[in-house]
Motif scaffolding. Structure first.
Motif, PDB file in Angstrom:
ATOM      1  N   ARG A 125       9.751 -11.983   5.504  1.00  0.00           N
ATOM      2  CA  ARG A 125       9.402 -13.345   5.131  1.00  0.00           C
ATOM      3  C   ARG A 125       8.112 -13.845   5.768  1.00  0.00           C
ATOM      4  NH1 ARG A 125      14.791 -16.201   6.274  1.00  0.00           N
ATOM      5  NH2 ARG A 125      15.895 -14.223   6.310  1.00  0.00           N
ATOM      6  N   MET A 130       7.133  -4.749   6.092  1.00  0.00           N
ATOM      7  CA  MET A 130       7.411  -4.122   7.389  1.00  0.00           C
ATOM      8  C   MET A 130       6.588  -2.853   7.577  1.00  0.00           C
ATOM      9  SD  MET A 130      10.230  -5.431   8.967  1.00  0.00           S
ATOM     10  CE  MET A 130      11.457  -4.222   9.406  1.00  0.00           C
TER      11      MET A 130
ATOM     12  N   GLU B   2       9.778  -9.154  11.731  1.00  0.00           N
ATOM     13  CA  GLU B   2      10.815  -8.749  10.793  1.00  0.00           C
ATOM     14  C   GLU B   2      11.503  -9.920  10.100  1.00  0.00           C
ATOM     15  OE1 GLU B   2      13.038  -8.223  14.681  1.00  0.00           O
ATOM     16  OE2 GLU B   2      11.122  -8.934  13.975  1.00  0.00           O
ATOM     17  N   ASN B   3      11.607 -11.053  10.798  1.00  0.00           N
ATOM     18  CA  ASN B   3      12.156 -12.245  10.166  1.00  0.00           C
ATOM     19  C   ASN B   3      13.407 -12.009   9.329  1.00  0.00           C
ATOM     20  OD1 ASN B   3      10.400 -14.105  11.190  1.00  0.00           O
ATOM     21  ND2 ASN B   3       8.892 -13.787   9.575  1.00  0.00           N
ATOM     22  N   GLY B   4      14.353 -11.327   9.880  1.00  0.00           N
ATOM     23  CA  GLY B   4      15.633 -11.188   9.204  1.00  0.00           C
ATOM     24  C   GLY B   4      15.560 -10.472   7.878  1.00  0.00           C
ATOM     25  N   LYS B   5      15.548  -9.170   7.910  1.00  0.00           N
ATOM     26  CA  LYS B   5      15.480  -8.404   6.670  1.00  0.00           C
ATOM     27  C   LYS B   5      16.888  -8.257   6.117  1.00  0.00           C
ATOM     28  CE  LYS B   5      14.669  -3.794   6.408  1.00  0.00           C
ATOM     29  NZ  LYS B   5      13.920  -2.548   6.313  1.00  0.00           N
ATOM     30  N   SER B   6      17.020  -8.522   4.849  1.00  0.00           N
ATOM     31  CA  SER B   6      18.308  -8.288   4.219  1.00  0.00           C
ATOM     32  C   SER B   6      18.388  -6.835   3.786  1.00  0.00           C
ATOM     33  CB  SER B   6      18.479  -9.194   3.005  1.00  0.00           C
ATOM     34  OG  SER B   6      19.514  -8.686   2.217  1.00  0.00           O
ATOM     35  N   LEU B   7      19.479  -6.187   4.162  1.00  0.00           N
ATOM     36  CA  LEU B   7      19.593  -4.764   3.827  1.00  0.00           C
ATOM     37  C   LEU B   7      20.322  -4.528   2.511  1.00  0.00           C
ATOM     38  CD1 LEU B   7      20.356  -3.385   7.380  1.00  0.00           C
ATOM     39  CD2 LEU B   7      18.225  -3.222   6.130  1.00  0.00           C
ATOM     40  N   PHE B   9      19.232  -4.947  -0.550  1.00  0.00           N
ATOM     41  CA  PHE B   9      18.437  -4.221  -1.542  1.00  0.00           C
ATOM     42  C   PHE B   9      17.425  -3.369  -0.809  1.00  0.00           C
ATOM     43  CE2 PHE B   9      18.531  -8.844  -2.396  1.00  0.00           C
ATOM     44  CZ  PHE B   9      19.637  -8.882  -3.212  1.00  0.00           C
ATOM     45  N   TYR B  10      16.285  -3.224  -1.410  1.00  0.00           N
ATOM     46  CA  TYR B  10      15.128  -2.587  -0.790  1.00  0.00           C
ATOM     47  C   TYR B  10      15.401  -1.147  -0.405  1.00  0.00           C
ATOM     48  CZ  TYR B  10      14.658  -7.560  -0.305  1.00  0.00           C
ATOM     49  OH  TYR B  10      14.666  -8.903  -0.564  1.00  0.00           O
TER      50      TYR B  10
END
Lengths: 314, 145
Positions: A125, A130, B2-7, B9-10
């Motif tokens: 965000r 990354m 990193e600001n809280g990556k949602s795992l 998807f991606y």
């Protein structure tokens, strides 16, 4: 299917020879967090990176991509090897993304042959991906000495760009707001160069006046005072912008820049490793964690206990 | 950073290059496809109208896409796809599938299939059919990388 060893060797050799296929492939490996990638990095990594990284940031639609379509070839004409990375947002609902930064650059890319890669933010965000530092290392190892980064069209607080760039250009355009917007903390503070784009629009003088009015209240050592006016359709003002970027680069302490980029990346990787390890422990000890959460312990003490598990293992 | 990556998807999203080569300005369909692919979790690279086969290949290489998806409504499909497939072969590009779509007469579809251009869907094809096809071809392409 190739075996792992020969695949790594192919990519590493390709990067050293600056083959586009290998560079592109390595960036994908980084993005997908493939286990091959650390082995590639270990073999291409060089001390004393000489590459400069130029960030072109600003609100969506302010003309970043169009400006880059002029800046890239001009830096190339000045004798640099230039690569471009443009990041666009991923969907928080599906993870997909529409990477459209090429639209404004395609013609310029075709003429100049500049390497350009579109990256999705993949859930980050802060306006970047990354994997951006990994991509910078790959490009730098392949011999590019100027990398232009276009982050996601940014808001006030998208300041991650400062961790990975040696020069930051903040692009404004008429309608960005009045002097109050200029006074706000965040993105505005990062600028090494301000650009007022879209000089063909009627409000441009007023926007510039408002912005200068604010700048006049800030001591010049706290904030850059130079504003370059550009038209990213005709290219007007872009020569001046490139000169200004080159001027700023003369003052960049490459050792300090390199240290900054390296430290940020080491921390990111280490945090990632701890996170992976924590997830593994959480999986292996799910019963123990369940008991922990019903044991009456407060969340901080429970997290402490969980972290102790990592310490005990190592 | 990193600001809280949602795992959620991606995980290795499919990368698709969507293009409309030759002189063909009918871009409404391609925007619909771009949106549908995006919503299916893919990364869609759209370089705008009118790129030449050379620029399609260069772009596909830089962007390391899994699939090149070409839409043609102007009758130039045979020429464009021939040129594109020849170029890909000449440049020894591995691991990139080519799919087509648009106004393609039935008698041409078999010829296109033969040179490796699959899909070739016409107007009215459900988006889900196209998405499934892209997923299948992307998987095949990746195994060749």
């Amino acid at each position: 299917m190739k075996n792992r060893g020969s695949e790594i060797a192919d990519i590493v050799n390709g990067i050293k020879k600056s083959r586009r296929e290998s560079i592109a492939r390595a960036i994908t490996l980084a993005e997908n967090e493939e286990t091959l990638f650390p082995d590639v990095i270990k073999r291409i990594y060089r001390k004393n990176m000489q590459t400069r990284v130029i960030g072109i940031t600003g609100a969506p639609g302010c003309g970043k991509s169009s400006l880059i379509s002029f800046i890239g070839p001009k830096l190339m004409a000045a004798g640099h090897r230039v690569a471009i990375i443009a990041v666009d947002a991923s969907s928080p609902f599906t993870g997909g993304s529409f990477l459209g930064n090429r639209i404004r650059m395609q013609e310029s890319l075709e003429k100049s042959g500049i390497f350009m890669r579109s990256m999705s933010s993949r859930g980050s965000r802060g306006g970047l991906s990354m994997s951006i530092t990994n991509a910078i290392i790959v490009l730098s190892s392949a011999g590019f000495d100027r990398i232009i980064i276009e982050p996601v069209g940014s808001g006030q607080s998208d300041t991650d760009i400062m961790d990975i760039t040696s020069t930051i250009v903040v692009v404004l355009s008429p309608g960005f707001g009045d002097e109050i917007q200029a006074a706000k903390a965040g993105l505005m503070e990062l600028a090494d160069i301000f650009v007022m784009n879209k000089t063909d629009m009627p409000d441009v003088d007023r926007a510039e006046r408002d912005f200068r009015y604010y700048l006049s209240t800030v001591p010049p050592d706290k904030m850059v005072h130079e504003i370059i006016k550009t038209n990213a359709i005709s290219g007007e003002g872009t020569d001046e912008l490139v000169r200004s970027i080159e001027n700023h680069e003369k003052g960049v302490d490459q050792t300090a820049f390199y240290k900054k980029i390296f430290e940020t990346e080491v921390l990111r990787i280490a945090k990632d490793m701890v996170a992976v390890e924590l997830e593994e422990i959480a999986r292996a000890k799910s019963e123990w964690i369940k008991r922990l959460s019903t044991s009456g312990l407060d969340p901080y003490s429970a997290a402490d206990k969980l972290l102790n598990q990592i310490n005990n293992q190592s | 950073m990193e600001n809280g990556k949602s795992l959620k998807f991606y995980k290795k999203p499919i990368r698709v290059l969507l293009a409309k080569p030759a002189i063909d300005g009918h871009d409404r369909g391609i925007y619909i496809l771009a949106r549908a692919f995006r919503d299916a979790g893919m990364e869609v690279i759209y370089p705008g109208l009118l790129p030449t086969p050379e620029s399609i290949v260069n772009t596909a290489i830089d962007e390391d896409v899994d699939v090149i998806a070409i839409s043609l409504l102007n009758g130039a499909h045979m020429a464009v796809f021939h040129k594109l497939m020849t170029l890909l072969k000449k440049r020894k590009v591995k691991g990139i599938a080519v799919v087509g779509g648009g106004i393609i007469p039935d008698e041409d579809k078999a010829k296109l299939e033969k040179i490796g251009v699959s899909g070739n869907y016409g107007p009215g094809t459900p988006l889900s059919v196209i998405i499934e096809h892209i997923k299948k071809r992307a998987e095949e392409a990746r195994s060749e990388k």
